[in-house]
Enzyme design. Structure first.
Site, PDB file in Angstrom:
ATOM      1  CG  ASP A   1      -2.232  -0.701   0.986  1.00  9.65           C
ATOM      2  OD1 ASP A   1      -2.578  -0.921  -0.184  1.00  9.65           O
ATOM      3  OD2 ASP A   1      -2.905  -1.038   1.964  1.00  9.65           O
ATOM      4  CG  HIS A   2       2.688   2.886   3.481  1.00 11.83           C
ATOM      5  ND1 HIS A   2       1.937   1.985   4.192  1.00 11.83           N
ATOM      6  CD2 HIS A   2       2.506   4.084   4.085  1.00 11.83           C
ATOM      7  CE1 HIS A   2       1.331   2.602   5.192  1.00 11.83           C
ATOM      8  NE2 HIS A   2       1.664   3.874   5.154  1.00 11.83           N
TER       9      HIS A   2
END
Length: 393
Positions: free
Chosen positions: A168-169
């Site tokens: 996600d990051h």
């Protein structure tokens, strides 16, 4: 002097969870005006991730700093009309809809490009815009699992999540990277474009240096064989963990032995070359662990420093912020919301000498800026009241 590298640009952020909001916060750190569009009831799921914070949870504050919040019920035609008005004047559209959902909302790039040819439309999805998995839901852990990443950070006989949303990051970072590349291209062509970022592709790209051995020779990287002969996780006499990472030359190896009071092993033929140390990695680990288990960690870290051997304690989160280098970097930083008080955040890791990232504004309350933004679009108080009455905003 501009206050931020992206000052004067506007991003309409219709994303939730982690990847999209993180990308938007990175743009906001650089001075972009980021208008976050949320559903009126509840908003972004991270608002309520920890119920004790009443819709203003710490993870939401971190992922949505430097944004304004507008509520729009996109199931309603009038709400979609408002969104299209926002997009007509925006530079960037950031969303994480699955392709069918985006089509149902009338937000496909080809249609929006007619509305605003300069618009840069960034879509973050699980698997991309086409292919057999296109319509499947995707999340960070699914991307880690499917890409092979998770196999590098877990015991396959007893699999557990890694405890961090790598995909996600990193997807948020790649999205911001793609958006800024598109902005540079637009400065030359005058035209926007579609930026497609998928969790699966990001996850595979994230571990590219690990899988390149497999792709170019058939050797699969695993937790057991990466990288042997150079990286050691050790424990002191009190079982406090720390890491040592060597460069490949013999001086580093000899420095490690001196640090561990293993001077009698210097010059041992069985450990003379990097290949020999790689082949005998397990034997070396046992030798080092036996030596470093004799005294406290601080004693060893000082000796490692004295011999210029890269090292660090394996800190828990509550230990990180006592570190003198972390304190020197000014982490954490504080930002204050007039109603919700002070938040401690890490902020952007980028340091620019002329236009440094900043905390321009705290994460917003749900719909905090709805009336302000609608007023700029020409809606008067009566019209806004009517929209509220009909649950459009």
């Amino acid at each position: 002097m501009i206050s931020g590298a992206l000052e004067g640009y506007t991003c309409i952020d219709v994303s939730g969870h982690v990847a999209g909001p993180y990308a938007g916060s990175l743009l906001g750190d650089l001075g972009c005006e980021v208008i976050k569009v949320e559903l009126p009831n509840g908003g972004d799921t991270h608002r309520g991730r920890n119920p004790k914070y009443d819709g203003y949870g710490p993870s939401f504050r971190a992922l949505n700093r430097n944004k304004k919040s507008v509520t729009l019920n996109l199931r309603e035609t009038k709400a979609r009309e408002i969104l299209r008005k926002l997009l007509a004047a925006a530079d960037i559209f950031l969303e994480n809809f699955r392709p069918p959902t985006r089509q149902q909302l009338g937000l496909d790039y080809n249609e929006l490009a007619k509305l605003n040819p300069k618009l840069i439309h960034c879509s973050i999805s699980g698997y991309g815009q086409s292919g057999p998995y296109r319509d499947k839901p995707g999340f960070d852990t699914i991307g880690q699992a499917l890409s092979g990443m998770m196999s590098l950070v877990t015991d396959l006989d007893d699999p557990k999540v890694a405890g961090i949303s790598f995909v996600d990051h990193s997807a948020g970072i790649f999205a911001a990277h793609g958006i800024m590349a598109a902005l540079l291209a637009r400065a030359k062509t005058g035209m926007g474009q579609f930026v497609d970022v998928s969790l699966l592709q990001v996850a595979i790209a994230f571990i590219e240096s690990h899988v390149s051995d497999y792709l170019n020779g058939g050797e699969a990287v695993s937790r057991e064989n990466f990288p042997k002969g150079r990286i050691y996780s050790l424990l002191d006499c009190d079982k406090k963990p720390f890491m040592v990472h060597l460069s490949g030359h013999n001086e580093a190896w000899e420095g490690l032995l001196k640090s561990g009071e293993l001077d009698d092993r210097i010059g041992a033929p069985r450990f003379a070359t990097r290949k020999q140390r790689s082949d005998r990695h397990d034997e070396i680990v046992q030798m080092l662990r036996a030596a470093f288990a004799k005294k406290p960690r601080d004693y060893w870290l000082a000796r490692l420093d004295a011999n210029s051997i890269p090292n660090a304690p394996i800190n828990t989160i509550h230990e990180v912020f006592d570190n003198p280098q972390v304190k020197h970097l000014g982490i954490p930083k504080q930002i204050e919301h007039p109603k919700m008080g002070v938040s401690n955040l890490v902020g952007s890791p980028i340091n620019l000498s002329g236009t440094p990232p900043k905390f321009f504004r705290p994460a917003p309350l749900l719909g905090e800026n709805t009336e302000e933004v609608l007023a700029k679009l020409g809606y008067d108080a009566a019209a806004i009241k009517d929209l509220r009455a009909h649950k459009v905003i």
